[in-house]
Design a protein around this motif. Sequence first.
Motif, PDB file in Angstrom:
ATOM      1  N   VAL A   1       4.471  -9.495  24.111  1.00 26.43           N
ATOM      2  CA  VAL A   1       3.828 -10.513  23.489  1.00 26.43           C
ATOM      3  C   VAL A   1       4.643 -11.855  23.830  1.00 26.43           C
ATOM      4  O   VAL A   1       5.687 -12.244  23.678  1.00 26.43           O
ATOM      5  N   ALA A   2       3.622 -13.012  24.379  1.00 23.10           N
ATOM      6  CA  ALA A   2       4.321 -14.209  24.969  1.00 23.10           C
ATOM      7  C   ALA A   2       4.060 -15.113  23.954  1.00 23.10           C
ATOM      8  O   ALA A   2       2.958 -15.111  23.229  1.00 23.10           O
ATOM      9  N   LEU A   3       4.952 -16.035  23.825  1.00 17.97           N
ATOM     10  CA  LEU A   3       4.905 -17.348  23.147  1.00 17.97           C
ATOM     11  C   LEU A   3       4.131 -18.410  23.826  1.00 17.97           C
ATOM     12  O   LEU A   3       4.432 -18.789  24.942  1.00 17.97           O
ATOM     13  N   THR A   4       2.799 -18.766  23.383  1.00 18.53           N
ATOM     14  CA  THR A   4       1.909 -19.478  23.918  1.00 18.53           C
ATOM     15  C   THR A   4       2.133 -21.071  23.421  1.00 18.53           C
ATOM     16  O   THR A   4       1.558 -22.061  23.962  1.00 18.53           O
ATOM     17  N   GLY A   5       2.370 -21.155  22.158  1.00 18.64           N
ATOM     18  CA  GLY A   5       2.403 -22.404  21.612  1.00 18.64           C
ATOM     19  C   GLY A   5       3.448 -22.576  20.414  1.00 18.64           C
ATOM     20  O   GLY A   5       3.659 -21.627  19.713  1.00 18.64           O
ATOM     21  N   ILE A   6       3.973 -23.990  20.206  1.00 12.14           N
ATOM     22  CA  ILE A   6       4.671 -24.178  19.342  1.00 12.14           C
ATOM     23  C   ILE A   6       4.228 -25.276  18.503  1.00 12.14           C
ATOM     24  O   ILE A   6       4.011 -26.482  19.093  1.00 12.14           O
ATOM     25  N   SER A   7       3.692 -25.182  17.275  1.00 11.93           N
ATOM     26  CA  SER A   7       3.170 -26.587  16.623  1.00 11.93           C
ATOM     27  C   SER A   7       4.418 -27.520  16.390  1.00 11.93           C
ATOM     28  O   SER A   7       5.390 -27.541  15.995  1.00 11.93           O
TER      29      SER A   7
ATOM     30  N   GLU B   1      15.186  -4.977  11.279  1.00 15.02           N
ATOM     31  CA  GLU B   1      14.941  -5.467  12.902  1.00 15.02           C
ATOM     32  C   GLU B   1      13.703  -4.845  13.186  1.00 15.02           C
ATOM     33  O   GLU B   1      13.328  -3.573  13.116  1.00 15.02           O
ATOM     34  N   THR B   2      12.746  -5.570  13.675  1.00 16.39           N
ATOM     35  CA  THR B   2      11.465  -5.180  14.088  1.00 16.39           C
ATOM     36  C   THR B   2      11.447  -5.306  15.452  1.00 16.39           C
ATOM     37  O   THR B   2      11.186  -6.411  16.038  1.00 16.39           O
ATOM     38  N   LYS B   3      11.173  -4.327  16.486  1.00 18.35           N
ATOM     39  CA  LYS B   3      10.825  -4.567  17.965  1.00 18.35           C
ATOM     40  C   LYS B   3       9.330  -4.894  18.125  1.00 18.35           C
ATOM     41  O   LYS B   3       8.429  -4.382  17.503  1.00 18.35           O
ATOM     42  N   ILE B   4       9.153  -5.969  19.009  1.00 21.04           N
ATOM     43  CA  ILE B   4       7.910  -6.530  19.106  1.00 21.04           C
ATOM     44  C   ILE B   4       7.363  -6.090  20.517  1.00 21.04           C
ATOM     45  O   ILE B   4       7.852  -6.683  21.439  1.00 21.04           O
ATOM     46  N   THR B   5       6.419  -5.452  20.595  1.00 19.01           N
ATOM     47  CA  THR B   5       5.591  -5.468  21.934  1.00 19.01           C
ATOM     48  C   THR B   5       4.142  -5.399  21.797  1.00 19.01           C
ATOM     49  O   THR B   5       3.557  -5.629  23.024  1.00 19.01           O
ATOM     50  N   THR B   6       3.586  -5.593  20.538  1.00 19.09           N
ATOM     51  CA  THR B   6       1.978  -5.929  20.440  1.00 19.09           C
ATOM     52  C   THR B   6       1.986  -6.845  19.318  1.00 19.09           C
ATOM     53  O   THR B   6       2.845  -7.235  18.712  1.00 19.09           O
ATOM     54  N   ILE B   7       0.715  -7.687  19.382  1.00 19.55           N
ATOM     55  CA  ILE B   7       0.398  -8.620  18.415  1.00 19.55           C
ATOM     56  C   ILE B   7       0.324  -7.978  17.114  1.00 19.55           C
ATOM     57  O   ILE B   7       0.739  -8.313  16.040  1.00 19.55           O
ATOM     58  N   ASN B   8      -0.216  -6.653  16.969  1.00 15.37           N
ATOM     59  CA  ASN B   8      -0.230  -5.945  15.620  1.00 15.37           C
ATOM     60  C   ASN B   8       1.198  -5.743  15.154  1.00 15.37           C
ATOM     61  O   ASN B   8       1.460  -5.822  13.972  1.00 15.37           O
ATOM     62  N   GLU B   9       2.395  -5.517  15.747  1.00 14.53           N
ATOM     63  CA  GLU B   9       3.857  -5.428  15.483  1.00 14.53           C
ATOM     64  C   GLU B   9       4.164  -6.474  14.989  1.00 14.53           C
ATOM     65  O   GLU B   9       4.710  -6.809  13.805  1.00 14.53           O
TER      66      GLU B   9
ATOM     67  N   ALA C   1      -7.167 -19.110  20.066  1.00 14.92           N
ATOM     68  CA  ALA C   1      -5.795 -18.353  20.302  1.00 14.92           C
ATOM     69  C   ALA C   1      -5.638 -17.432  18.990  1.00 14.92           C
ATOM     70  O   ALA C   1      -5.823 -17.557  17.985  1.00 14.92           O
ATOM     71  N   ILE C   2      -4.662 -16.241  19.497  1.00 14.63           N
ATOM     72  CA  ILE C   2      -4.256 -15.374  18.404  1.00 14.63           C
ATOM     73  C   ILE C   2      -3.121 -15.990  17.720  1.00 14.63           C
ATOM     74  O   ILE C   2      -2.234 -16.314  18.631  1.00 14.63           O
ATOM     75  N   VAL C   3      -3.120 -16.066  16.678  1.00 18.57           N
ATOM     76  CA  VAL C   3      -2.144 -16.800  16.010  1.00 18.57           C
ATOM     77  C   VAL C   3      -1.399 -15.773  15.103  1.00 18.57           C
ATOM     78  O   VAL C   3      -1.838 -14.740  14.495  1.00 18.57           O
ATOM     79  N   ALA C   4      -0.079 -15.932  15.223  1.00 20.89           N
ATOM     80  CA  ALA C   4       0.795 -15.266  14.046  1.00 20.89           C
ATOM     81  C   ALA C   4       1.412 -16.538  13.528  1.00 20.89           C
ATOM     82  O   ALA C   4       2.243 -17.347  14.134  1.00 20.89           O
TER      83      ALA C   4
END
Length: 140
Positions: free
Chosen positions: A33-39, A75-83, A136-139
């Motif tokens: 999961v790449a960070l693509t933007g910071i508001s 602690e949650t490991k993140i490798t997908t947008i779903n995670e 964009a896909i937003v978290a």
Amino acid sequence: GTKTENNYGYISGRWQLGITTQQKTWRDGTTYVALTGISPDSNVDKCNKANPESAIKVGDIVTKIIYNNGKEDVETKITTINELSSAVYKMKKTVRLGDSIKIVVERVDSFGRVIDNVETTVILTVQNIFCNTGNAIVAE
């Protein structure tokens, strides 16, 4: 939550991290999961400015989210947008304005080699941010 449609306006009553992310795939087929933007003026932006030495940056790879669920640190490991979406969803049930969470990222060079690991503490002080994220896909 995660939205892939146009997202205009305010989401009231809840904190947001203020980041946009995208799931990408390494050559070996594993996802990240790449960070693509910071508001601007978001929780992440404010904490980056307050602590530039531990700031997370566009292009970083989000690897972990750490938060306290009221009983213990999770602690949650993140490798997908779903995670990531799932972690944010769970956090929103227990983490309140004024609380803090940790985001751990890997910083990579232009060849995709990890050059640094950064752990930043984000204090959640901002409730609403205005965002037009396009598609964009937003978290949040």
